[in-house]
Every structure is written in structure tokens, then in C-alpha cells.
Design a protein around this motif. Structure first.
Motif, PDB file in Angstrom:
ATOM      1  N   TYR A   1       0.813  -1.225   0.000  1.00 51.99           N
ATOM      2  CA  TYR A   1       0.000   0.000   0.000  1.00 51.99           C
ATOM      3  C   TYR A   1       0.847   1.276   0.000  1.00 51.99           C
ATOM      4  O   TYR A   1       0.288   2.363  -0.139  1.00 51.99           O
TER       5      TYR A   1
ATOM      6  N   TYR B   1      -3.866   2.893  -6.809  1.00 55.71           N
ATOM      7  CA  TYR B   1      -4.999   3.646  -6.258  1.00 55.71           C
ATOM      8  C   TYR B   1      -5.823   4.321  -7.354  1.00 55.71           C
ATOM      9  O   TYR B   1      -7.006   4.601  -7.147  1.00 55.71           O
TER      10      TYR B   1
ATOM     11  N   LEU C   1      -8.587   6.249  -2.547  1.00 54.43           N
ATOM     12  CA  LEU C   1      -8.842   4.896  -2.059  1.00 54.43           C
ATOM     13  C   LEU C   1     -10.337   4.616  -2.129  1.00 54.43           C
ATOM     14  O   LEU C   1     -11.151   5.427  -1.674  1.00 54.43           O
TER      15      LEU C   1
END
Length: 582
Positions: free
Chosen positions: A373, A379, A411
Motif C-alpha cells: 500500500y 490507487y 482509495l
């Protein structure tokens, strides 16, 4: 360090560069009525008094207008973090030098007073120099028992002799989770606090009850975390403005609440206050069950996913220390964090193939989580969904009900209970969150390589996890005593769902019975009336045998005939074999 290939398809991966510049968050627009606005100040809960209109009624702060409709987390229950008295509406800005040295953290306590007191203690001269954040001269006679180390979970828990640095990090994660897990005294205190408030609500409204959701109902809360509650009534009419004011006044008169704030005109009206006995912050919302449903779902995930609680607590503390867990300032909410960790573990290829045991490889998994992440996740194009019980990556273009996002770089996590809801829509400070995750990956990997080449003597007193997480506050014991005391919030939540499922089942049965009755009235199946039929007696000669067929109860088998046979009760004039005709 082996690279994680969870997002292996090319459209799932977004290549990032370490030279990307930080983008400064835009300051909120100033109100045109600045002349009439009071000077900037903060209340007891640390909220900025200028971004919303406030009036005071009987020492109760009433917030008549809330401009940010996305600041409320449906599953965490609060508009902001009441623990941090310095939080404002401006999104926090990470500084590269602070992140690199892991100095961008706050105290893990109910207020910043412990942090300030700790700084004063650190400012005093010590007998021996502190080595890597650990002091050998802790003043245990101090009443507050403030720590003089940033890594208290490694005290008397030295794992420097581990050959594999990954195993060392795994053991540190276990020690940290045990260190911040609640003791039986803390659980009892929270149970008593909720019990007092629930009794007051039941006394004030006979048809209403208080339920707990959020981190306390899932055992995923940090020390000093608030308690999120919701009031559910039979009529569903307790979310009116007058009801909020009435309950706030009642709690104040009963001595059950101080520093009360009533947020009445927001998308989700709530009451915020502090319990005077336990000093725990309480948030009360009204007539919303999605948080209760989420708590039940999260507990199921915890039971089915080893390592979910441990990594979630690490990530929550990591973001909390950098003020990036506040949805009101664009941070990640608790449910969004859980969904990220859950999808990471459930789709990890080495876990799916049973190649590794998650509980024995927490260190490697934490590093790979930050890598995914912080560096590799796309994203711009990819969303996460768990609608069918298992997480999958979903292209944003295929999410038909996805609401318009602030930007493509955002997100998107689909609500398990509502396919049209993006639970992370308020996390607009994603760039800083991604930078923090990427920085944590670099810090952990560099620390692992550094300690791997160090001698055992040089490793003594060192910490791997402490390179990204620090703890300041009151001293705690290594007591994870959740198994010794029942968390009544979990029991009440389970009972609520059992009762709700029973009611739904009974309603379904009643509706089914009513439908069957209507069908019986409309579709009545009756026996057809008997028709008089002619007897079909046919004489068939085959080798001297005649077969006689009857239409009633008796069937006469084929037998040799010498005389015709008559069937009694039939009309004789229609019988070809009437003996009276002979």
C-alpha cells in the motif's frame, strides 16, 4: 526482501517514484463572516471553534452547523479523535526528516499531558546515556510512572539473539500487541462506564437501548480510545434535535457526562462527552445499525483470519502516531484499515497456498503490507470489495454505483453492507498516507539489513519495530487479560443480532403463512364431480379367452367365458350383454 506480488496484473500496479514531492493540503476556506467570528480557540475536546457555529446551553456546547459531511465515520462513530487535543481541521503535513527519524508521533493516551510530562522527564539529565531509546534508570517511584523509553515493550523481552531478523520482528510485534492489550481492570472500567450510561438511557426512554460498536465491540481498540455507542429505539424517533438536547441535559443532571457537545445538524447527529469517573470519551449516535452490523462482520473476520488483529493494531498505532487515523482530516478510519489488512492477508499468495503460517511470519507480513500500500497498489484504477465475504480487486470502472471521487488518485473500498457506499470516501489525505506506508517499508527494511550485519553484542537493547513505532505515556504491564474478563460490549452486540435475526425469522414465517393462506383462498383444489360413464366391456377372443374391463372398483381378470357377465348398478338397457334380453 522479497517483493510482494499481490497486485500482479499490470492494471493493478502503479509505479511510484521516491522523488515525488509532497503536496501541501489546501487550507479550508475562511468564512466571510470573519468579523463576527471569535478568536481562534479550542474547547476541552480539542475542536476548532471557528469552523462551526456554537451556542452554549446550560454548559452544553451545541454545534448548529457542520460543513464537513464526510467527517463522520459510519463504523468508527466519531467526527474526530477526542484524544488528540491539538487536532484541527487542517490535514496534517508529514515532514520528510521527521518521518525518516521516526519522530512524527504523539502520545498514546487520553490527552497530550502525558506526552508533555514525558518530554520534561527526558529533558532532565540522566545517570546513563540512553541507548536506542531504552533507559536503564527508570524512576519507578514517580506517581505517574512515566516512561523514559520509547520502546517499553522490549523491556525484559530481548530478542536480539534471534538469527533471523524476521523472527525478531515477529516477536516484537507480539510483545507490542500484548503490551497495549487491555488489562482486566481496563475492561471492567469500560464495562461499568457503559453500564451506567445504558441504565440512564433505559430510565430516560423506556423503548430505547444503548449498544456499542466500533473498536471496543471488536477488541481492536488502543489504550485511551473512545467508546462509540448508538441508541436504537422501537419507534426509531430518537434522532431528532429535541431528543439530543433532552438526553444531553439528562446525562449532565445525573452527573454522567462532562464537556458535552451536541452535534445536531450534521449528517449523523451525535452527542460527545466525557465520563467523569473513568475519563473515557463517549460518542453517542442515534438510530443507525450499520456500525452494529460491521462489528459483527469484523469479529467473523478476526476468527477466520490469523494475524488480522496483530497487524491491524500495529497499523492503527502507526497512523494514530502520525495523526493519519482521523477521517475528519482525511485520514484512514478504523474500518478502512481493517479492510486493507483483511484483503492483504486473504489474498496473500503464500497464505492461500499454506506455504507460511501468518502467526509465525507477522514481521514479514507487516513489511509486505507497507510495501503493497506504500509502493505497489494502483490507487488510480483499483477498488477493494468484500461484498461476497471474500476480498477481491475490482476495477473502478466496473463499480457502477461508485460515487464521484475527489480525484482519480483515491482509495475506494466497497461497503460490505451497501454496494453503493465507499467507506473510505473521506480519506482525502491519501498521498500522505501512502508516503507514510512507503517510508515505513524503507525504515523497516533498512533496519533489518543493519541489524543483520551487526554482532550480537551490538544488537543488545535494539528494536526493529521501534524504527516505525514509538510509545509515550503512562507505563503499562504486559497483561493481555481479555480472556479473564468478559467484554460486555461484544456480548450485547451478539445478543442484539440474535434477537434481530429471531424477529426477522418470525416476520418471514408470518409473511409466508399469510401468502399461503391467500394462495389457498385463490387456488382451491376441488375434486372433480363424478361423471356417469358407460361401462366399456369389450369381448376379445384370443385363444378362447375374453378380457372384461370395469370402470369402478373391481377389475375382473381375464377368464374363459361361457356366458356374458353383467356389472351390477349400471343401466341395463345400454349393456350389450344384458341377460334379460336373451
Amino acid at each position: 526482501m522479497e517483493k510482494n506480488n499481490l497486485a500482479n496484473p499490470s492494471n493493478l500496479i502503479q509505479s511510484t517514484s521516491n522523488t515525488t514531492k509532497f503536496k501541501k493540503a489546501k487550507n479550508p476556506k475562511k468564512s466571510r463572516k470573519s468579523r463576527k467570528a471569535p478568536k481562534r480557540s479550542q474547547d476541552a475536546l480539542g475542536n476548532d471553534k471557528n469552523h462551526i457555529e456554537r451556542t452554549t446551553m446550560d454548559d452544553i456546547v451545541v454545534l448548529d452547523d457542520v460543513s464537513d459531511t464526510e467527517g463522520y465515520d459510519d463504523y468508527d462513530g466519531h467526527y474526530d479523535n477526542p484524544q488528540s487535543s491539538e487536532i484541527s481541521n487542517v490535514a496534517p503535513q508529514l515532514k520528510v526528516n521527521l518521518l525518516a527519524s521516526n519522530e512524527d508521533f504523539i502520545a498514546l493516551s487520553n490527552s497530550s499531558s502525558d506526552e508533555e510530562a514525558t518530554d520534561k522527564v527526558k529533558a532532565q539529565p540522566t545517570k546513563k546515556p540512553i541507548s536506542d531509546g531504552v533507559s536503564s534508570s527508570v524512576d519507578t517511584t514517580h506517581t505517574a510512572k512515566l516512561l523514559t523509553t520509547d520502546y517499553p515493550w522490549i523491556i525484559n523481552h530481548d530478542h536480539s539473539k534471534q538469527k533471523e531478523i524476521a523472527d525478531w520482528l515477529t516477536m516484537e510485534i507480539r510483545d507490542f500487541v500484548s503490551y497495549i492489550s487491555p488489562s482486566k481492570e481496563e475492561i471492567k472500567e469500560r464495562n461499568d462506564t457503559i453500564g451506567r450510561i445504558r441504565d440512564a438511557v433505559n430510565h430516560f426512554w423506556n423503548d430505547a437501548n444503548l449498544h456499542v460498536f466500533g473498536s471496543y465491540a471488536t477488541d481492536l481498540y488502543l489504550p485511551g480510545s473512545d467508546i462509540d455507542c448508538v441508541i436504537i429505539s422501537e419507534k426509531g424517533d430518537k434522532d431528532s434535535r429535541s431528543s439530543l438536547y433532552a438526553l444531553a441535559n439528562f446525562l449532565k443532571k445525573r452527573g454522567l457526562a462532562t464537556d458535552i457537545e451536541v452535534i445536531a445538524k450534521a449528517r449523523v447527529p451525535i452527542i460527545k462527552f466525557i465520563d467523569p469517573r473513568s475519563k473515557i470519551h463517549i460518542d453517542v449516535s442515534f438510530e443507525r445499525i450499520n456500525g452494529l452490523e460491521a462489528a459483527k462482520l469484523i469479529r467473523e473476520w478476526l476468527n477466520d483470519t490469523p494475524g488480522l488483529r496483530e497487524i491491524t493494531l500495529i497499523v492503527k498505532q502507526f497512523l494514530h502516531a502520525r495523526r493519519l487515523n482521523n477521517v475528519h482530516t482525511g485520514g484512514l478510519g478504523g474500518f478502512s484499515i481493517i479492510c486493507l489488512v483483511f484483503s492483504f492477508l486473504q489474498m496473500h499468495p503464500r497464505i492461500i497456498s499454506n506455504e507460511i503460517d501468518p502467526m509465525e511470519n507477522l514481521g514479514v507480513l507487516l513489511v509486505e503490507f507497507f510495501e503493497l500500500y506504500g509502493k505497489n497498489f494502483g490507487y488510480d484504477d483499483i477498488a477493494i470489495t468484500t461484498a461476497n465475504g471474500y476480498p477481491i480487486y475490482l476495477p473502478k470502472s466496473d463499480w457502477k454505483g461508485l460515487q464521484q471521487l475527489r480525484s482519480s488518485f483515491s482509495l475506494a473500498i466497497q461497503d460490505p453492507g451497501d454496494a453503493t457506499n465507499n467507506i473510505s470516501r473521506g480519506s482525502f489525505n491519501l498521498r500522505d498516507i501512502k508516503k507514510a506506508f512507503a517510508g515505513a517499508f524503507d525504515l523497516l527494511t533498512n533496519r533489518c539489513f543493519e541489524l543483520d550485519t551487526a554482532s550480537f553484542k551490538e544488537r543488545i537493547g535494539k528494536s526493529v519495530l521501534g524504527n516505525v513505532i514509538k510509545y509515550r505515556g503512562k507505563q503499562r504491564d504486559f497483561k493481555d487479560e481479555r480472556s479473564l474478563v468478559i467484554n460486555k460490549a461484544i456480548i450485547e452486540n451478539e445478543n442484539y443480532h440474535k434477537k434481530r435475526s429471531t424477529i426477522v425469522r418470525e416476520e418471514f414465517i408470518e409473511s409466508t403463512d399469510d401468502t399461503n393462506d391467500e394462495k389457498d383462498d385463490i387456488y382451491i383444489v376441488e375434486e372433480p364431480p363424478l361423471k356417469k360413464q358407460k361401462p366399456m366391456l369389450k369381448k376379445k377372443e384370443s385363444r378362447g379367452v375374453v378380457k372384461i374391463n370395469a370402470q369402478r372398483d373391481n377389475i375382473i381378470a381375464a377368464t374363459p367365458l361361457t356366458t356374458p357377465i353383467a356389472i351390477p348398478g349400471e343401466q341395463e338397457n345400454n349393456d350389450d350383454y344384458n341377460p334379460l334380453d336373451c
